[in-house]
Each structure stands twice: as C-alpha cells, then as structure tokens.
Scaffold this motif. Structure first.
Motif, PDB file in Angstrom:
ATOM      1  N   ALA A  60       0.819  -1.077   0.096  1.00  0.00           N
ATOM      2  CA  ALA A  60       0.218   0.156  -0.008  1.00  0.00           C
ATOM      3  C   ALA A  60       0.815   1.177   0.132  1.00  0.00           C
ATOM      4  N   GLY A  61       0.637   2.122  -0.964  1.00  0.00           N
ATOM      5  CA  GLY A  61       1.640   3.321  -1.121  1.00  0.00           C
ATOM      6  C   GLY A  61       0.701   4.570  -1.519  1.00  0.00           C
ATOM      7  N   ILE A  62       1.242   5.643  -0.876  1.00  0.00           N
ATOM      8  CA  ILE A  62       0.494   6.987  -1.138  1.00  0.00           C
ATOM      9  C   ILE A  62       1.650   8.164  -1.535  1.00  0.00           C
ATOM     10  N   PRO A  63       1.624   8.757  -2.639  1.00  0.00           N
ATOM     11  CA  PRO A  63       2.434   9.774  -3.229  1.00  0.00           C
ATOM     12  C   PRO A  63       2.315  10.953  -2.186  1.00  0.00           C
ATOM     13  N   MET A  64       3.580  11.429  -1.974  1.00  0.00           N
ATOM     14  CA  MET A  64       3.592  12.607  -1.118  1.00  0.00           C
ATOM     15  C   MET A  64       3.860  13.825  -2.151  1.00  0.00           C
ATOM     16  N   ALA A  65       3.163  14.700  -2.061  1.00  0.00           N
ATOM     17  CA  ALA A  65       3.091  16.059  -3.069  1.00  0.00           C
ATOM     18  C   ALA A  65       3.230  17.354  -2.244  1.00  0.00           C
ATOM     19  N   GLY A  66       3.840  18.369  -2.813  1.00  0.00           N
ATOM     20  CA  GLY A  66       4.192  19.663  -2.174  1.00  0.00           C
ATOM     21  C   GLY A  66       2.905  20.523  -2.722  1.00  0.00           C
TER      22      GLY A  66
ATOM     23  N   SER B  84       4.872  14.624   4.141  1.00  0.00           N
ATOM     24  CA  SER B  84       5.076  15.838   3.209  1.00  0.00           C
ATOM     25  C   SER B  84       5.387  17.179   3.883  1.00  0.00           C
ATOM     26  N   ALA B  85       4.799  17.463   4.852  1.00  0.00           N
ATOM     27  CA  ALA B  85       4.940  18.804   5.646  1.00  0.00           C
ATOM     28  C   ALA B  85       6.237  18.830   6.457  1.00  0.00           C
ATOM     29  N   GLN B  86       6.659  17.720   6.704  1.00  0.00           N
ATOM     30  CA  GLN B  86       7.878  17.618   7.364  1.00  0.00           C
ATOM     31  C   GLN B  86       9.025  17.758   6.477  1.00  0.00           C
ATOM     32  N   MET B  87       8.976  17.248   5.275  1.00  0.00           N
ATOM     33  CA  MET B  87       9.804  16.992   4.418  1.00  0.00           C
ATOM     34  C   MET B  87      10.207  18.595   3.793  1.00  0.00           C
ATOM     35  N   ARG B  88       9.056  19.107   3.636  1.00  0.00           N
ATOM     36  CA  ARG B  88       8.910  20.512   3.223  1.00  0.00           C
ATOM     37  C   ARG B  88       9.744  21.545   4.152  1.00  0.00           C
ATOM     38  N   LEU B  89       9.309  21.396   5.369  1.00  0.00           N
ATOM     39  CA  LEU B  89       9.984  22.064   6.602  1.00  0.00           C
ATOM     40  C   LEU B  89      11.496  21.722   6.447  1.00  0.00           C
ATOM     41  N   ARG B  90      11.994  20.541   6.458  1.00  0.00           N
ATOM     42  CA  ARG B  90      13.062  20.398   6.747  1.00  0.00           C
ATOM     43  C   ARG B  90      14.124  20.726   5.303  1.00  0.00           C
TER      44      ARG B  90
END
Length: 584
Positions: free
Chosen positions: A70-76, A111-117
């Motif tokens: 089971a996979g979900i894409p992460m988008a900005g 996704s939010a964590q990746m953007r913040l990082r």
C-alpha cells in the motif's frame, strides 16, 4: 524520515514501512525496521510505480510470492512529487479504505515535515543570500510602490483633468494632483499669452505665490527657467540656488528666494502648434528629480496641456455664446399704453449657456399691434444659443409675413421653415400679440408651445392669486410631425399684469413645479400695482428661483397702464437695471 516509516507500519500493523524519495535521478529509501529484506527490490519498484501513477496503489499480494503493498504519493503545495510513503507485508492481505485514509493522513504529515526540513536546510546553507534577497525584495517593493503611486497619480490626472471646464479649474486640479503625491511646496501654470509673454495664470490652492509674481510677465527669450523651457521645448531642472545664479536673471533668483525654493522644475506644455506654457513645480528642500520622475512630470504636463487647450477652447465658446445671447437680449422698446420689463439671469455655472430669450417688437399695420415672445431652446451650450438666435429671427420674419393673422400662424410658419432649412428647433415658447383698444384695454392673443403657463393678475381682485393661462399645444421638436396650433385670447383691462417666464424660475432640483408656479403667482399678486415692474421681476427672481440655478432664467412682465396715467406723466424712462424696462 524512517520515523514516518515506523509510524506507518505500526498504524497499519504491517511488518515493514518505507519512505521513498527520488533525488537527482536516483531513489533514496529509508525503511523500518532497518536492514535488508528479500522484498526490498519489489517494494522499491512498486514505489516507482506509485510515483509514475501520481495516485495511491494497494495490492493484496498472493501466495506465489507477490508482496502485499500500500503506497501513497507525497506532493508539495504546487503538486510536485516529493516521494512515496508505503507499507509492505510478505503475507497476502487486503487493504481497506480506512487503511488507505490513515496512510494518506500520515503521508500528508510526512510531506509537511519534508518541506520544513528542506526549507531549514536551505536557510542554513544560504542565510547570507536570503538576507541579501530580502534587502533586494524590500528595495523592489519600495520601487514598485513608488511606481504604483505614480501610476495612480497619472490615472487620477487623466480622470480629474478630463472633465475640467475652465482654465481656473484646470489650475486648481493640477495643484491638488501634484501637491498630493510629489510633495512640492509650489505648483503653478505659466501660460504664453496672445502677446507672447509668459504669465502665471493662478496658483493652485495652498501652493504659495505665483512663480512669476502677481501681474509680472516676461518674454520667452528672458533669462528665466520657464522661458528657457518654452524656448528649448524641454524640461528644465534647477537643482539649487547656485545653478540658478549661474545662468538666470537676478529677478529670477529673487523670485526663487522669495518662494523659499531649493529645487525647481519647469516642464513645457505641448500643443498642436508650439507650446501653451509651462508646468512649474518647486520644493523648499533639496529634491532629486530622477529619470522616472522626469517621465512622470512629462506625462502629467501632457495631460495638463490637453486640459488647458480644452479649457481655453470651451472658455472661448462660452464667451462667444454669452455674447451672442446677450446681443439678442436687447433693451425693450417704449410701447405707448404698456409698461414692460424684462430680466435675464444666467445659470450658476458660467459655462451653462442656455437658449432662453425674450423679444418685443411692433408688427406692421395700422392697429398698433406688438408681438411679445418668451422662449427656451433645449440645451446649455453654444448650439442652443445659436439655434435661439436663428429661431428668434425666423419668428420675427414669420410674424411680419403673416401680419393680421393670429400668433399661432407665425409659430406654424417657424416650424415649417425650420424643417426646410434644417434648423434643429427644439424647445418651448409663448408667442403673443398685444393690440390696443380705444378704451385703454388691450387684446391679448397668445399661443403656447409646451411652455410654462403665463400668469395673469386682474385689476381690482385683491387677494386672488394670479390666474394660470393653462391652454397650450405641444412643444417644438424636430421629431414631431407638423400640426395645427391654436391661439387663445383675453381682453386685458387697465391695471392687468401679465408675467411670462422660462422654467429656470420655477424648476428646483427635488422641488414641485406646480408649487413653485403657485408661489410665483402669489408673489405676483401681492406686488403693489404702483411698484415698477423691474423691481417686481427682481423680487420674483430672488424669492422664487433657486439660489444656485442650474438653468438660465428669463422673465418678461407686461402691465396695462391707466389712460389717465399716460396723459399725466407720459412714458417712463428705461432704468439701468439687471433687466430691461420700458413704460408708456
């Protein structure tokens, strides 16, 4: 990111979780639990498939070795793919909708964590660059704000100067526009007169004394900054007093000092042929006029020049129309047996030239008939004044051509001639004939083309309001078909007073027309019969007409005098008043 892989595995009770991120053409994968597994290659390939699909993917797996996935894409925020959050199970299982919703919520947090990082890392790597960019952005914002303010100034100039009516209003508007945004201490228009000399027309409100000085004038060849701007056809900037002393006349320096200026700009006002003059702006503190401000002032001067040219044109047209109208409103001739008076009062706005007129003239024949007209041509411009002059002359001619006939014949002939000659005759009028009788009374015959009703005061009827003579035919208009008109007649005894007037007397914005006519009738009745008619008309105009009339007003009164009065006193001299009066 393996923290999110762990949370995903625990939330969905799956043996393994992973965060798959594509970077620089290759994939970076963080897994939980750490360490290799036989299914890693298969899980990575499925993550690549999710990235290509751009949507969720759920596979139940099978007993033949296919893993459950089971996979979900992460988008900005812009929709760009950041990576994939997935869970796997070596044993077959079915992922329900709740599993996928939980995984999607966790993917959004990841996704939010990746953007913040990413932002934090970028900020740490380029703190100095960010500070420089902020400084540049602030400077650009200031520049854009300044450009916006100047664009708004020009927009206001195009709107505010587009509807000015006279040169004085143009000067006032320019002072308001320039004074508000450019912050000069002095704004003025210096115009080239018919004699070729430069003069300040007027200083805008609150903008100090005129640059040239009240009543001063100099030629375009003089050593003054405004003269140089006209002579060379370009913007002249005086940055300081020293520059002025070096190149200009001592009188210009003295004027500069008297105004307390530190910087002066003179921008020529272009015209179709030559220049109209100069827009002059001065500052009482040192002021730098950069290229952008020069361009702004040139455009502002262009708007101003157009407004000035239009204002001069309108002023000339209004002046011509006023002179034309005043030439038609001549003094009344003496009429034996009648006392007459007329008054003309223009509208509050000087440019509101109307087509109102009155007329009194003798008709040919032995019966001593006189014609009286009060009319109002539609419009408030030079066209109305011109048509009025044509109609007045044509009606006189029609009256002479149809002498001995009732007055409506002359009006019908006027309508026919207007159609033949293409004169756009539109408006209202009362046209009347006064014929004397041996007993001192006068036969009054009139025709009314849509005009306000004449008011008649009968002698020996104190307290009774003046009678409205209501009978009328349709008004005059080029679109109306030719029609038969009517004449009505009354015998006016000595002491009778008749008032003819235009709608400027009784039309008030928001007021009732009938009420105003009734008030005029009461005031006319209340006038002492011994009061000169010109004083009666002044009183009516002062009490009935609005304080700031939007239309011209014409009043004409006729009083049938007692025969004994003529024998005792003879005719009255015509006094010099705001109107015209005659007596017999």
């Amino acid at each position: 990111m393996n923290r999110f892989a762990r949370l995903a595995a625990r939330l969905l009770t799956a043996p393994r979780g992973l965060v798959w991120v594509e970077s620089g053409g290759s994939a970076v994968v963080q897994r939980w639990p750490a360490g290799p597994a036989a299914s890693d290659a298969r899980a990575d390939a499925l993550c690549r498939r999710v990235a290509d699909l751009g949507g969720p993917l759920a596979l139940p797996g099978d007993a033949a070795g296919g893993i459950a996935f089971a996979g979900i894409p992460m988008a900005g925020p812009d929709g760009a793919l950041l990576g994939v959050l997935a869970v796997t199970d070596d044993a077959p299982r079915v992922w329900d909708e709740g599993d996928l919703r939980d995984l999607a919520d966790l993917a959004a947090a990841c996704s939010a964590q990746m953007r913040l990082r990413h932002r934090s890392e970028a900020a740490q790597r380029s703190q100095v660059e960010a500070e420089e960019a902020a400084a540049l952005a602030e400077a650009e914002a200031d520049r854009m704000e300044s450009l916006l303010a100047r664009a708004q100034l020009l927009l206001r100039a195009s709107e505010d100067l587009g509807d000015t009516r006279g040169i004085l209003e143009v000067c006032a508007r320019v002072g308001e526009l320039a004074g508000g945004d450019l912050k000069p201490s002095h704004v003025g228009l210096v115009m080239v007169g018919d004699d070729g000399l430069l003069r300040q027309v007027v200083a805008g409100p609150g903008n100090g004394e005129p640059w040239t000085g009240q009543g001063e004038a100099h030629g375009t060849g003089a050593a003054w900054p405004d003269a140089r701007a006209v002579r060379e056809g370009r913007t002249v900037v005086i940055r300081d007093r020293r520059a002025l002393q070096s190149h200009y006349a001592p009188e210009a320096v003295a004027r500069f000092d008297a105004l307390g200026l530190q910087t002066l700009v003179c921008v020529p006002l272009p015209a179709a042929e030559g220049l109209l003059g100069v827009l002059a702006l001065g500052w009482d503190t040192p002021h730098v006029v950069d290229a952008a401000e020069r361009a702004l002032l040139v455009v502002l001067a262009d708007y101003t020049a157009r407004a000035v040219a239009r204002a001069v044109y309108l002023d000339e047209r209004v002046s011509v129309a006023r002179r034309l109208q005043e030439a038609m409103l001549t003094g009344l001739p003496q009429v034996h047996g009648l006392e007459t008076a007329a008054l003309y009062r223009p509208a509050a706005h000087e440019d509101m030239v109307g087509g109102d007129w009155y007329d009194l003239y003798p008709l040919p024949g032995p019966d001593g008939t006189w014609a009286v007209t009060v009319g109002d041509i539609t419009g408030h411009d030079i066209r109305a004044a011109t048509v009025m002059g044509q109609v007045r002359s044509m009606l006189r001619q029609a009256d002479h051509d149809h002498h001995g006939r009732p007055p409506h014949h002359a009006v019908e002939a006027l309508v026919a001639a207007s159609r033949t000659l293409g004169v756009p005759t539109g408006g209202t009028l009362v046209h009347a004939h006064f014929t004397p009788r041996p007993d001192g009374s006068w036969q009054f015959a009139w025709t009314n083309a849509g005009h306000p009703p004449p008011l008649l005061v009968h002698p020996g009827s104190p307290g009774e309001p003046a009678q409205r003579l209501q009978a009328h035919d349709p008004l005059l208009h080029p679109a109306l078909p030719a029609m038969a008109r009517s004449t009505h007649s009354r015998l006016l005894a000595p002491g009778s007073t008749l008032l003819l007037y235009t709608d400027g007397l009784v039309e008030h914005r928001g007021g009732d027309l009938d009420d105003a006519i009734d008030r005029a009738a009461r005031h006319l009745t209340a006038a002492d019969p011994r009061t000169p008619l010109d004083e009666v008309l002044q009183h009516l105009a002062d009490t009935i007409a609005p304080a700031h009339p939007e239309d011209d007003t014409v009043l004409l009164a006729v009083r049938i005098a007692s025969p004994r009065r003529y024998a005792a006193t003879g005719p009255d001299p015509a006094p010099k008043t705001a109107g015209h009066r005659s007596g017999a």
